[in-house]
Design an enzyme around this catalytic site. Structure first.
Site, mmCIF file in Angstrom:
data_model
loop_
_atom_site.group_PDB
_atom_site.id
_atom_site.type_symbol
_atom_site.label_atom_id
_atom_site.label_comp_id
_atom_site.label_asym_id
_atom_site.label_seq_id
_atom_site.Cartn_x
_atom_site.Cartn_y
_atom_site.Cartn_z
ATOM 1 N N GLY A 124 26.834 60.563 -35.959
ATOM 2 C CA GLY A 124 27.747 61.675 -35.738
ATOM 3 C C GLY A 124 29.127 61.455 -36.334
ATOM 4 N N GLY A 141 34.933 65.396 -36.015
ATOM 5 C CA GLY A 141 36.324 65.739 -36.306
ATOM 6 C C GLY A 141 37.286 64.602 -36.060
ATOM 7 C CG MET A 200 39.776 65.708 -32.330
ATOM 8 S SD MET A 200 39.618 67.359 -31.650
ATOM 9 C CE MET A 200 38.097 67.880 -32.388
ATOM 10 C CD GLU A 234 39.348 68.779 -28.645
ATOM 11 O OE1 GLU A 234 39.462 67.649 -28.156
ATOM 12 O OE2 GLU A 234 38.310 69.177 -29.182
ATOM 13 C CG HIS A 293 30.928 67.386 -27.769
ATOM 14 N ND1 HIS A 293 32.143 67.785 -27.245
ATOM 15 C CD2 HIS A 293 31.182 67.108 -29.071
ATOM 16 C CE1 HIS A 293 33.080 67.757 -28.178
ATOM 17 N NE2 HIS A 293 32.522 67.356 -29.299
ATOM 18 C CG ASN A 347 36.817 65.750 -28.392
ATOM 19 O OD1 ASN A 347 37.824 65.882 -27.709
ATOM 20 N ND2 ASN A 347 36.476 66.604 -29.310
HETATM 21 P P1 FAE Z 1 24.752 59.704 -32.954
HETATM 22 O O1 FAE Z 1 26.112 59.414 -33.436
HETATM 23 O O2 FAE Z 1 24.223 61.087 -33.078
HETATM 24 O O3 FAE Z 1 23.773 58.687 -33.707
HETATM 25 C C1 FAE Z 1 22.380 58.732 -33.572
HETATM 26 C C2 FAE Z 1 21.785 58.214 -34.865
HETATM 27 O O4 FAE Z 1 20.381 58.035 -34.683
HETATM 28 C C3 FAE Z 1 21.944 59.175 -36.028
HETATM 29 O O5 FAE Z 1 22.450 58.473 -37.139
HETATM 30 C C4 FAE Z 1 20.522 59.668 -36.293
HETATM 31 O O6 FAE Z 1 20.285 59.970 -37.661
HETATM 32 C C5 FAE Z 1 19.689 58.496 -35.822
HETATM 33 N N1 FAE Z 1 18.333 58.843 -35.397
HETATM 34 C C6 FAE Z 1 17.965 59.869 -34.605
HETATM 35 N N2 FAE Z 1 16.621 59.873 -34.403
HETATM 36 C C7 FAE Z 1 16.146 58.762 -35.096
HETATM 37 C C8 FAE Z 1 14.851 58.219 -35.266
HETATM 38 N N3 FAE Z 1 13.757 58.763 -34.703
HETATM 39 N N4 FAE Z 1 14.724 57.125 -36.040
HETATM 40 C C9 FAE Z 1 15.812 56.548 -36.613
HETATM 41 N N5 FAE Z 1 17.054 57.040 -36.487
HETATM 42 C C10 FAE Z 1 17.237 58.135 -35.714
HETATM 43 O O7 FAE Z 1 24.559 59.302 -31.440
HETATM 44 N N6 FAE Z 1 32.949 63.650 -30.879
HETATM 45 C C11 FAE Z 1 34.216 63.219 -30.711
HETATM 46 O O8 FAE Z 1 34.464 62.375 -29.861
HETATM 47 N N7 FAE Z 1 35.252 63.714 -31.475
HETATM 48 C C12 FAE Z 1 35.046 64.673 -32.406
HETATM 49 O O9 FAE Z 1 35.990 65.086 -33.084
HETATM 50 C C13 FAE Z 1 33.720 65.163 -32.595
HETATM 51 N N8 FAE Z 1 33.479 66.108 -33.511
HETATM 52 C C14 FAE Z 1 32.175 66.529 -33.722
HETATM 53 C C15 FAE Z 1 31.921 67.486 -34.698
HETATM 54 C C16 FAE Z 1 30.608 67.869 -34.953
HETATM 55 C C17 FAE Z 1 30.331 68.922 -35.978
HETATM 56 C C18 FAE Z 1 29.534 67.279 -34.248
HETATM 57 C C19 FAE Z 1 28.108 67.654 -34.524
HETATM 58 C C20 FAE Z 1 29.789 66.318 -33.274
HETATM 59 C C21 FAE Z 1 31.102 65.947 -32.994
HETATM 60 N N9 FAE Z 1 31.392 64.995 -32.024
HETATM 61 C C22 FAE Z 1 32.679 64.590 -31.815
HETATM 62 C C23 FAE Z 1 30.332 64.412 -31.183
HETATM 63 C C24 FAE Z 1 29.935 63.010 -31.663
HETATM 64 O O10 FAE Z 1 29.624 63.068 -33.026
HETATM 65 C C25 FAE Z 1 28.724 62.535 -30.849
HETATM 66 O O11 FAE Z 1 29.043 62.599 -29.473
HETATM 67 C C26 FAE Z 1 28.359 61.101 -31.195
HETATM 68 O O12 FAE Z 1 28.105 60.956 -32.564
HETATM 69 C C27 FAE Z 1 27.127 60.675 -30.410
HETATM 70 O O13 FAE Z 1 26.954 59.283 -30.607
HETATM 71 P P2 FAE Z 1 25.535 58.631 -30.359
HETATM 72 O O14 FAE Z 1 25.647 57.191 -30.608
HETATM 73 O O15 FAE Z 1 25.020 59.108 -29.059
#
Ligand code: FAE
Length: 560
Positions: A151, A156, A158, A411, A500, A539
């Site tokens: 992610g 963003g 934040m 925000e 989120h 966030n």
């Molecule tokens: P994540 O970061 O989603 O990582 C999971 C990883 O596992 C990914 O790389 C996947 O490709 C991989 N994966 C999934 N399934 C498989 C599989 N079967 N085999 C192998 N790999 C796999 O999870 N949060 C903030 O705090 N501040 C922000 O400004 C903010 N902006 C955002 C803007 C957008 C557009 C989006 C979509 C999210 C935003 N978020 C923000 C949320 C944040 O990105 C999210 O909470 C975290 O990335 C979640 O972290 P995790 O480690 O749970």
């Protein structure tokens, strides 16, 4: 099923003594050895693209949880293989690693033939392993990042720490085993540790006073006129790169709205620029792209087998193989982790996972809306809102912890419409509200599709929206603007998507207080699925990473 080549060097694999004795006693070590009777040996990791047959630890996913786990395991000398389904994106001086936000191509989107942004029109694209994924369930569309860095590639930046009073409305305040206060622990050690690793800083004054951040000033002024105070949010951005973009010594990226599909100057301090290279620098961690994990199987010798589809850049499966590990860290994000564990349980690979798996999922109370500011314009007010001045990363937020409906954070997001339609100015602010709502959903497993389904009420975000509306109505009441009812369904407040996703394998429920999956040893969850549906009107990335830091420290100390 194809097996990957076995390729070991002559050096000894660093099993713990306990682990080695267990394996020897079970007679299982022989299956891991190239030459019967030899000592176990460690992989050389010298064949690009093919992970080693056996690792001490496998980390599935490379987002906030996975990156933290990989670094700390590597530092502890544990041979670790990170399996990431998505692509590794290297920012280069040519500045074209990621596609632009405004003429997106296949690099934008995970395995779809159309783009999926919640704002604007969909563009037809080729199916590709792009950075932004959307998973669609009835009443809820879930966005997430895909690629090395998870992610953080699309976020963003934040980096928001929730206040203790709100945090303790969501999380069990004390560790039942040790009696320690979770928030105090995070606050003293782990929140600062993550902030430091991400180099999260508030925007320097000289930069935030430029026209590029005028939209944030407008938001702050309007909020204060309505009696609210706003705060500057620490941002995981390299402000010196943004300064260079402003000076014209670097081509524009962050300041022209390149955010959700990646940042071409490396201005965003995504995990592939800090945690992940630091993990690799330990010499004990290797990260493999295009490895999509299908299920995890518990072996009778106490190890785990992980079945993997290796896909190509178009998402087509090239080969399938099974790797083994002494420990597995599931860090595939809220949907990915929940799906993997529920599927593995349903298929009999991890039958002892408890029935809390899939429960306690929440949207973090997300709702997006657009405030039009016509009155401000007609009274000689802001005129720079949607020029270049509306394209930079978000830096300011309004916190209303005493909201009568639910605590709220609002925000102001970039909305660089002029970049798409030169000369156009909508005089509006695109805003994201996060409310500490108590609505929760849960996942069920569909045996026919072998996939999970989210049960989430069509009214699931109503409480969050009402709380956000309470603040927005107050701001608008002096005539500073109105919510554009045409921008999103539901009178202008989005209610059917979230950036989120949180929960599904919640700590203290499906896992213990440190992410150990109930029913199993050496199987862990360290990502957003541990969080009980809300990051307490903040966030979530900072809290996910801080809890991962706290948990992995304990796991390494006690379990290895
Ligand atoms: P994540 O970061 O989603 O990582 C999971 C990883 O596992 C990914 O790389 C996947 O490709 C991989 N994966 C999934 N399934 C498989 C599989 N079967 N085999 C192998 N790999 C796999 O999870 N949060 C903030 O705090 N501040 C922000 O400004 C903010 N902006 C955002 C803007 C957008 C557009 C989006 C979509 C999210 C935003 N978020 C923000 C949320 C944040 O990105 C999210 O909470 C975290 O990335 C979640 O972290 P995790 O480690 O749970």
């Amino acid at each position: 099923m194809e097996q990957p080549p076995t390729y070991y060097s002559n050096t000894h694999r660093r099993f713990s003594r306990r682990r080695f004795l267990e394996l020897s006693a079970l007679g299982a070590a022989a299956t891991l050895l190239p030459i019967p009777g030899c000592q176990p040996v460690e992989p050389t990791y010298n064949i690009p693209g093919i992970p080693p047959t056996h690792s001490q630890a496998i980390v599935i996913g490379s987002g906030f949880g996975g990156a933290v786990a990989a670094l700390r395991l590597g530092q502890a000398g544990i041979q670790t293989t990170v399996l990431e389904r998505g692509k590794r994106w290297a920012v280069t001086p040519s500045g074209n690693t990621f596609c632009s936000s405004f003429s997106p191509d296949q690099r934008s989107t995970w395995l779809r033939n159309q783009t999926i942004m919640p704002v604007g029109l969909a563009t037809n694209i080729n199916v590709y392993t792009g950075v932004l994924e959307r998973v669609d369930f009835p009443n809820m569309k879930i966005y997430a990042g895909a690629g090395v860095g998870g992610g953080s590639l699309v976020y963003g930046g934040m980096t928001v720490q929730p206040p203790k009073t709100l945090f303790e409305q969501v999380f069990a305040p004390t560790d039942p085993n040790t009696g320690t206060n979770l928030y105090d622990e995070l606050n003293a050690v782990y929140y600062p540790r993550v902030m430091n690793m991400l180099n999260a800083q508030i925007c320097p004054e000289n930069i935030r006073n430029t026209n590029h951040f005028y939209y944030a000033q407008v938001f702050g002024n309007q909020a204060s006129q309505a009696g609210y105070t706003t705060e500057l949010i620490p941002q995981a951005y390299d402000w010196s790169i943004i300064q260079q973009e402003i000076n014209g010594t670097l081509p524009e990226s962050s300041i022209k709205g390149e955010l959700i599909y990646g940042d071409n100057n490396g201005g965003k301090n995504s995990l592939d620029r800090n945690y992940i290279p630091a993990a690799e620098a330990t010499g004990n961690v290797r990260v493999y792209e295009f490895q999509r994990v299908k299920h995890i199987h518990y072996n009778t010798d106490g190890t785990y087998s992980v079945e993997i589809e290796r896909i190509n850049e178009q998402g087509v499966v090239q080969t399938t193989y099974t790797l083994t590990a002494d420990s597995v860290f599931v860090c595939a994000g809220s949907v990915g982790t929940t799906r993997l564990l529920m599927h593995s349980k349903a298929q009999g690979h991890l039958p002892d996972i408890n029935d809390q798996i899939g429960q306690n999922w929440g949207s973090n109370g997300n709702s997006m809306f657009r405030r039009n500011l016509l009155n401000a314009v007609t009274s000689g007010g802001p005129s720079l809102l949607t020029s270049e001045a509306h394209a930079c990363p978000p830096i300011r937020a309004l916190r209303d912890s005493n909201n009568p409906i639910a605590p709220v954070l609002i925000e102001s997001a970039p909305y660089p419409i002029t970049t798409v339609f030169p000369g156009t100015d909508c005089y509006c602010l695109l805003q994201l509200g996060l409310a500490l709502s108590d609505s929760r959903g849960h996942f069920t497993y569909n045996a026919a599709t072998q996939n999970v389904e989210l049960v989430w009420s069509s009214n699931g975000n109503n409480q969050a929206i009402q709380a956000i509306q309470h603040v927005v109505n107050n701001i608008n009441s002096n005539g500073s603007g109105y919510v554009d009812a045409t921008a999103f369904a539901n009178n202008g407040y989005s209610k059917d998507f979230t950036y989120h996703p949180l929960g599904g394998a919640v700590m203290g429920q499906a896992c213990d207080f440190y992410g150990r999956v109930s029913g199993y040893q050496n199987l862990y969850v360290l990502d957003g699925s541990l969080i009980p549906g809300s990051a307490a009107a903040a966030n979530p990335s900072l809290t996910i990473a801080a809890i991962a830091e706290r948990n992995i420290e304990k796991i390494i100390a006690q379990d290895f």
